[in-house]
Design an enzyme around this catalytic site. Structure first.
Site, mmCIF file in Angstrom:
data_model
loop_
_atom_site.group_PDB
_atom_site.id
_atom_site.type_symbol
_atom_site.label_atom_id
_atom_site.label_comp_id
_atom_site.label_asym_id
_atom_site.label_seq_id
_atom_site.Cartn_x
_atom_site.Cartn_y
_atom_site.Cartn_z
ATOM 1 C CG ASP A 21 -11.153 -7.386 7.228
ATOM 2 O OD1 ASP A 21 -10.571 -6.582 7.981
ATOM 3 O OD2 ASP A 21 -11.894 -7.031 6.291
ATOM 4 C CE1 TYR B 70 -2.962 -3.134 0.424
ATOM 5 C CE2 TYR B 70 -3.603 -2.347 2.584
ATOM 6 C CZ TYR B 70 -3.723 -3.271 1.566
ATOM 7 O OH TYR B 70 -4.607 -4.320 1.692
ATOM 8 C CE LYS C 39 2.385 -17.621 -1.376
ATOM 9 N NZ LYS C 39 1.870 -18.941 -0.987
ATOM 10 C CG ASP D 9 -6.339 -4.761 4.879
ATOM 11 O OD1 ASP D 9 -7.271 -4.809 5.708
ATOM 12 O OD2 ASP D 9 -6.415 -4.120 3.818
ATOM 13 C CG ASP E 20 -0.356 -19.887 1.219
ATOM 14 O OD1 ASP E 20 0.554 -19.648 2.043
ATOM 15 O OD2 ASP E 20 -0.149 -20.477 0.147
HETATM 16 MN MN MN Z 1 -9.119 -3.817 5.913
#
Ligand code: MN
Ligand code: NAD
Length: 358
Positions: free
Chosen positions: A250, A138, A189, A246, A222
């Site tokens: 969630d 980001y 990763k 992120d 993963d």
């Molecule tokens: Mn988020």
């Protein structure tokens, strides 16, 4: 009397509804404590402001926020404006310049809340996800070339700096040191992404030596999703990139009962700039304006803000009132299977703080 300056930025959608609830609760907990006062200023920035002024917040917004002790944030995002405009124009426009590089996201199954995992009760799911909050996927680096033509190219380039990786890993290691389990999982990763992610692994092998009492392990992102679902007791603190954390947080919020509960702190640990506290959820287009949003994510965020500004007993009292509410048989908000409104949940929690619910 101690005084703390709080900048409230409710933003859009249910952000406005839950920040209003949070400010009422903060006022109640300050009155209960008696030792401090909050001077709150509310800034009406967000999509309405954008539609009037062509920007999500004014040009001098950061200069106006800088003197505050903390920022209490709601959400950025409204159906009338593209999400990348609202997010970059408000939330990321505060996090990045204020160098709030440590995004701390606790998830805990609170007493009385039934999560989606079978045989997982309070005490079995108690995690803190530490998200790198200023660079990585980001960072905003990239662009679009040949726009609108068939040969168009879109690039989002992940930017990882050694300094940025080292400081977030040190932050997570130091946080793990303060917890009973003293365990940290590094999530990357690095099998598929062989440059920046391998640098994360390399830096970790060096910095973790400075925290010998913290037990560490490493997982690919993963595989981490399956571990969160199948073996939640094995997880304590997790550190990961901006994108990976992120997504994982969630999932963590859902596994701890609802997106409406989870809090987050965007910290500038050096305190050169104000830190920002917000629920992890967004504007919730499907329920906004109805007064039925769960305010607990915003209230738990307010608790983290109280800790940050140096009011630990008020923070503990607020968390105790939240847990007394989740544990009791009072009507719950819709996302927890009930029909309680935001105002009803807020009133019950304030009642506990004021000693009216016995
Ligand atoms: Mn988020
Ligand atoms: P969302 O978090 O807004 O909603 C996801 C789902 O969870 C919805 O069904 C919603 O009703 C439910 N939910 C979320 N919070 C709730 C609460 N407090 N009480 C009850 N139910 C709740 O995520 P989304 O739908 O992906 O995004 C909607 C908008 O919010 C978008 O514009 C997005 O960019 C923005 N957003 C902003 C932030 C932020 O500012 N930090 C974070 C996430 C999303």
């Amino acid at each position: 009397m101690r005084e703390h300056r709080i900048a409230a930025v409710p933003g859009d959608g249910i952000g406005q509804e839950v920040v209003r609830a949070g400010l009422e609760v903060l006022e109640a907990v300050a009155a209960w404590d008696g030792g401090f006062r909050l001077r709150v200023e509310t800034f009406p920035w967000g999509t309405d402001y954008y539609l009037d002024h062509g920007r999500m917040m004014p040009v001098d917004a950061l200069a106006r926020l800088k003197p505050f002790d903390a920022i209490y944030f709601g959400s950025a995002g409204d159906p009338r404006v593209a999400d990348h405009i609202s997010l970059w124009g408000l939330r990321l426009a505060i996090c990045q310049p204020f160098d709030q590089y440590a995004n701390v996201r606790p998830s805990r199954l609170l007493t009385g809340i039934v999560g989606p995992l079978r045989d997982v009760g309070p005490g079995d799911l108690d995690w803190v996800i530490v998200r790198e909050n200023t660079e990585g996927e980001y960072a905003g680096a990239g662009g679009r070339v040949h726009r609108g033509h068939p040969e168009e190219v879109g690039l989002d380039v992940s930017v990882f700096t050694r300094a940025g990786v080292e400081r977030i890993q040190r932050f997570a290691l130091a946080l793990a040191q303060t917890r009973p389990a003293k365990h940290l999982t590094l999530v990357t990763k690095s099998n598929a992404q062989r440059h920046g992610m391998v640098m994360w692994d390399d830096v970790f092998e060096i910095v973790r030596l400075d925290y010998p009492d913290v037990e560490t392990d490493r997982m690919l992102v993963d595989a981490m999703t399956t571990r969160m679902v199948l073996d939640p007791r094995s997880i304590d603190v997790v550190v990961a990139t901006n994108l990976h954390a992120d997504v994982l947080s969630d999932l963590a919020a859902a596994l701890s009962g609802s997106m409406g509960i989870a809090p987050t702190a965007n910290l500038n640990p050096e305190r050169k700039y104000p830190s920002m506290f917000e629920p992890i959820h967004g504007s919730a287009f499907d329920i906004m304006g109805q007064g039925i949003a769960n305010p607990i994510g915003a209230l738990w965020s307010a608790k983290m803000m109280l800790e940050h500004i140096g009011e630990p007993s008020a923070a503990a009292a607020l968390m105790a009132a939240i847990e007394a509410y989740t544990a009791c048989d009072a009507n719950k908000p819709r996302d927890l299977g009930g029909t309680a409104t935001t105002a009803e949940v807020t009133e019950t929690i304030i009642g506990t703080i004021e000693g009216r619910n016995v």
